[in-house]
Design a protein around this motif. Structure first.
Motif, PDB file in Angstrom:
ATOM      1  N   GLY A  19       0.832  -1.196   0.000  1.00 41.75           N
ATOM      2  CA  GLY A  19       0.000   0.000   0.000  1.00 41.75           C
ATOM      3  C   GLY A  19       0.866   1.244   0.000  1.00 41.75           C
ATOM      4  O   GLY A  19       2.057   1.190  -0.304  1.00 41.75           O
ATOM      5  N   GLU A  20       0.285   2.354   0.371  1.00 38.35           N
ATOM      6  CA  GLU A  20       1.010   3.625   0.380  1.00 38.35           C
ATOM      7  C   GLU A  20       1.779   3.803   1.692  1.00 38.35           C
ATOM      8  O   GLU A  20       1.591   4.779   2.419  1.00 38.35           O
ATOM      9  CB  GLU A  20       0.036   4.782   0.159  1.00 38.35           C
ATOM     10  CG  GLU A  20      -0.613   4.776  -1.213  1.00 38.35           C
ATOM     11  CD  GLU A  20      -1.535   5.962  -1.421  1.00 38.35           C
ATOM     12  OE1 GLU A  20      -1.441   6.942  -0.643  1.00 38.35           O
ATOM     13  OE2 GLU A  20      -2.359   5.914  -2.343  1.00 38.35           O
ATOM     14  N   PHE A  21       2.643   2.866   1.986  1.00 39.20           N
ATOM     15  CA  PHE A  21       3.449   2.929   3.202  1.00 39.20           C
ATOM     16  C   PHE A  21       4.787   3.590   2.889  1.00 39.20           C
ATOM     17  O   PHE A  21       5.410   3.289   1.874  1.00 39.20           O
ATOM     18  CB  PHE A  21       3.701   1.529   3.759  1.00 39.20           C
ATOM     19  CG  PHE A  21       2.456   0.789   4.145  1.00 39.20           C
ATOM     20  CD1 PHE A  21       1.748   1.137   5.284  1.00 39.20           C
ATOM     21  CD2 PHE A  21       1.978  -0.252   3.362  1.00 39.20           C
ATOM     22  CE1 PHE A  21       0.597   0.457   5.642  1.00 39.20           C
ATOM     23  CE2 PHE A  21       0.833  -0.943   3.709  1.00 39.20           C
ATOM     24  CZ  PHE A  21       0.134  -0.585   4.855  1.00 39.20           C
ATOM     25  N   THR A  22       5.211   4.481   3.760  1.00 35.46           N
ATOM     26  CA  THR A  22       6.493   5.154   3.579  1.00 35.46           C
ATOM     27  C   THR A  22       7.345   4.977   4.830  1.00 35.46           C
ATOM     28  O   THR A  22       6.829   4.774   5.926  1.00 35.46           O
ATOM     29  CB  THR A  22       6.300   6.655   3.311  1.00 35.46           C
ATOM     30  OG1 THR A  22       5.581   7.251   4.404  1.00 35.46           O
ATOM     31  CG2 THR A  22       5.520   6.879   2.016  1.00 35.46           C
ATOM     32  N   CYS A  23       8.645   5.039   4.654  1.00 36.88           N
ATOM     33  CA  CYS A  23       9.550   4.929   5.790  1.00 36.88           C
ATOM     34  C   CYS A  23       9.525   6.224   6.597  1.00 36.88           C
ATOM     35  O   CYS A  23       9.135   7.254   6.062  1.00 36.88           O
ATOM     36  CB  CYS A  23      10.964   4.626   5.303  1.00 36.88           C
ATOM     37  SG  CYS A  23      11.138   2.937   4.670  1.00 36.88           S
ATOM     38  N   PRO A  24       9.898   6.166   7.900  1.00 40.52           N
ATOM     39  CA  PRO A  24      10.765   5.192   8.546  1.00 40.52           C
ATOM     40  C   PRO A  24      10.198   3.773   8.548  1.00 40.52           C
ATOM     41  O   PRO A  24       9.000   3.583   8.744  1.00 40.52           O
ATOM     42  CB  PRO A  24      10.892   5.715   9.981  1.00 40.52           C
ATOM     43  CG  PRO A  24      10.516   7.155   9.913  1.00 40.52           C
ATOM     44  CD  PRO A  24       9.508   7.249   8.831  1.00 40.52           C
ATOM     45  N   CYS A  25      11.090   2.810   8.345  1.00 44.23           N
ATOM     46  CA  CYS A  25      10.715   1.405   8.281  1.00 44.23           C
ATOM     47  C   CYS A  25      11.426   0.630   9.387  1.00 44.23           C
ATOM     48  O   CYS A  25      12.602   0.870   9.669  1.00 44.23           O
ATOM     49  CB  CYS A  25      11.086   0.817   6.927  1.00 44.23           C
ATOM     50  SG  CYS A  25      10.250   1.624   5.530  1.00 44.23           S
ATOM     51  N   ALA A  26      10.711  -0.296   9.982  1.00 43.98           N
ATOM     52  CA  ALA A  26      11.260  -1.055  11.103  1.00 43.98           C
ATOM     53  C   ALA A  26      12.325  -2.039  10.634  1.00 43.98           C
ATOM     54  O   ALA A  26      12.073  -2.843   9.733  1.00 43.98           O
ATOM     55  CB  ALA A  26      10.142  -1.809  11.813  1.00 43.98           C
ATOM     56  N   PRO A  27      13.514  -2.009  11.237  1.00 43.79           N
ATOM     57  CA  PRO A  27      14.526  -3.022  10.926  1.00 43.79           C
ATOM     58  C   PRO A  27      14.149  -4.344  11.589  1.00 43.79           C
ATOM     59  O   PRO A  27      13.618  -4.358  12.705  1.00 43.79           O
ATOM     60  CB  PRO A  27      15.807  -2.438  11.526  1.00 43.79           C
ATOM     61  CG  PRO A  27      15.335  -1.550  12.632  1.00 43.79           C
ATOM     62  CD  PRO A  27      14.001  -1.008  12.195  1.00 43.79           C
ATOM     63  N   LEU A  28      14.407  -5.446  10.908  1.00 40.89           N
ATOM     64  CA  LEU A  28      14.043  -6.764  11.426  1.00 40.89           C
ATOM     65  C   LEU A  28      15.196  -7.358  12.229  1.00 40.89           C
ATOM     66  O   LEU A  28      16.354  -7.306  11.810  1.00 40.89           O
ATOM     67  CB  LEU A  28      13.681  -7.711  10.284  1.00 40.89           C
ATOM     68  CG  LEU A  28      12.587  -7.261   9.314  1.00 40.89           C
ATOM     69  CD1 LEU A  28      12.254  -8.391   8.341  1.00 40.89           C
ATOM     70  CD2 LEU A  28      11.344  -6.807  10.047  1.00 40.89           C
ATOM     71  N   ALA A  29      14.869  -7.944  13.369  1.00 46.95           N
ATOM     72  CA  ALA A  29      15.876  -8.647  14.159  1.00 46.95           C
ATOM     73  C   ALA A  29      16.298  -9.909  13.416  1.00 46.95           C
ATOM     74  O   ALA A  29      15.529 -10.468  12.626  1.00 46.95           O
ATOM     75  CB  ALA A  29      15.319  -8.998  15.534  1.00 46.95           C
ATOM     76  N   VAL A  30      17.509 -10.360  13.685  1.00 50.37           N
ATOM     77  CA  VAL A  30      17.998 -11.578  13.043  1.00 50.37           C
ATOM     78  C   VAL A  30      18.246 -12.684  14.062  1.00 50.37           C
ATOM     79  O   VAL A  30      18.559 -13.810  13.690  1.00 50.37           O
ATOM     80  CB  VAL A  30      19.297 -11.306  12.248  1.00 50.37           C
ATOM     81  CG1 VAL A  30      19.014 -10.375  11.094  1.00 50.37           C
ATOM     82  CG2 VAL A  30      20.384 -10.732  13.151  1.00 50.37           C
ATOM     83  N   ARG A  31      18.091 -12.382  15.326  1.00 51.79           N
ATOM     84  CA  ARG A  31      18.281 -13.390  16.370  1.00 51.79           C
ATOM     85  C   ARG A  31      16.984 -13.575  17.147  1.00 51.79           C
ATOM     86  O   ARG A  31      16.032 -12.818  17.003  1.00 51.79           O
ATOM     87  CB  ARG A  31      19.401 -12.975  17.324  1.00 51.79           C
ATOM     88  CG  ARG A  31      19.142 -11.652  18.035  1.00 51.79           C
ATOM     89  CD  ARG A  31      19.983 -11.515  19.286  1.00 51.79           C
ATOM     90  NE  ARG A  31      19.911 -10.198  19.893  1.00 51.79           N
ATOM     91  CZ  ARG A  31      18.893  -9.759  20.629  1.00 51.79           C
ATOM     92  NH1 ARG A  31      17.833 -10.524  20.820  1.00 51.79           N
ATOM     93  NH2 ARG A  31      18.909  -8.546  21.166  1.00 51.79           N
TER      94      ARG A  31
END
Length: 248
Positions: free
Chosen positions: A124-136
């Motif tokens: 959709g019409e989503f704009t950043c700031p965007c959440a960084p994903l954890a890797v652990r």
């Protein structure tokens, strides 16, 4: 000597403050948006005959975490009923609350879904700031922030609460002691990783306790227990989609 003592004291205070200070959570509110899935149903002929202007609607409220430009992750159960309505008998509109507090209606497209783990990737019409994903995996007893829009239709406020991660539930969801309520589903849980607050899971449900025998059907919501779908399932959800190369 006094100057030296004062310097040492100031240095110790600085170290203590930096060691025990809470992570900066100012960005977390920008990562999470309110989602109102509004479905305009085609009225049955009998209803139209009696009410020519009748436009039956179904409404579903929740939250969504923006993970990349144009893409957000949410809880599947917010969209499930709307998606299961047969094509051709409804018009679906997703209503988003923008970051300036104004509401706008924009179409949302389901890109991928994981029904088993109650996840959905929408475009959709989503704009950043965007959440960084954890890797652990989440760290036991470590601070967790949860952000969502519980009961937004009634109160109009986004909530950011904090708690700790207490372990993996029997449903393979993270159990955290953040305070949430209905409407927060699809929001995000965040924990510090490599000096940055990252998304560790999507809000799936809050705790519920039976008051008396289950057959009585008397239940009490336990608002200080929140269940998060672990971020590893988000990684799996976006794999092979355009969002995979856009997340960080």
């Amino acid at each position: 000597m006094k100057r030296f003592s004062a310097f040492v004291l100031a240095l110790l205070l600085t170290v203590a403050t930096s060691t025990f200070a809470k992570p900066d959570h100012s960005k977390l509110r920008d990562y999470v948006q309110f989602v109102h899935v509004e479905v305009d149903l085609v009225a049955p002929p009998a209803l139209i005959n009696f009410q020519p202007d009748a436009k039956p609607k179904a409404n579903f409220y929740g939250s969504a975490v923006v993970i990349a430009p144009g893409y957000a992750v949410s809880a599947w159960h917010i969209f499930a009923a709307a998606e299961e309505i047969p094509e051709g008998v409804r018009t679906k509109i997703a209503q988003l609350m923008s970051r300036d507090g104004k509401t706008k209606r924009v179409p949302l497209t389901v890109v991928a879904k994981d029904i088993e783990h109650d996840l959905v990737l929408v475009k959709g019409e989503f704009t950043c700031p965007c959440a960084p994903l954890a890797v652990r995996e989440a760290e036991l007893d470590e601070l967790v922030y949860a952000v969502g829009f519980p009961q937004f239709a009634q109160h109009g406020v986004q909530l950011l609460t904090e708690g700790t991660y207490q372990g993996l539930s029997v449903l393979n969801t993270y159990l955290v002691t953040t305070h949430m309520a209905p409407g927060a589903s699809g929001g995000g849980g965040f924990q510090k990783e490599d000096g940055e607050l990252r998304l560790i899971g999507i809000v799936d449900a809050i705790g519920v306790a039976n008051l008396g025998p289950p057959q009585f059907g008397i239940r009490q919501e336990v608002h200080w227990t929140t269940f998060l779908t672990p971020v590893k399932y988000v990684h799996a959800l976006i794999k092979g989609t355009p969002a995979e190369n856009l997340v960080r």
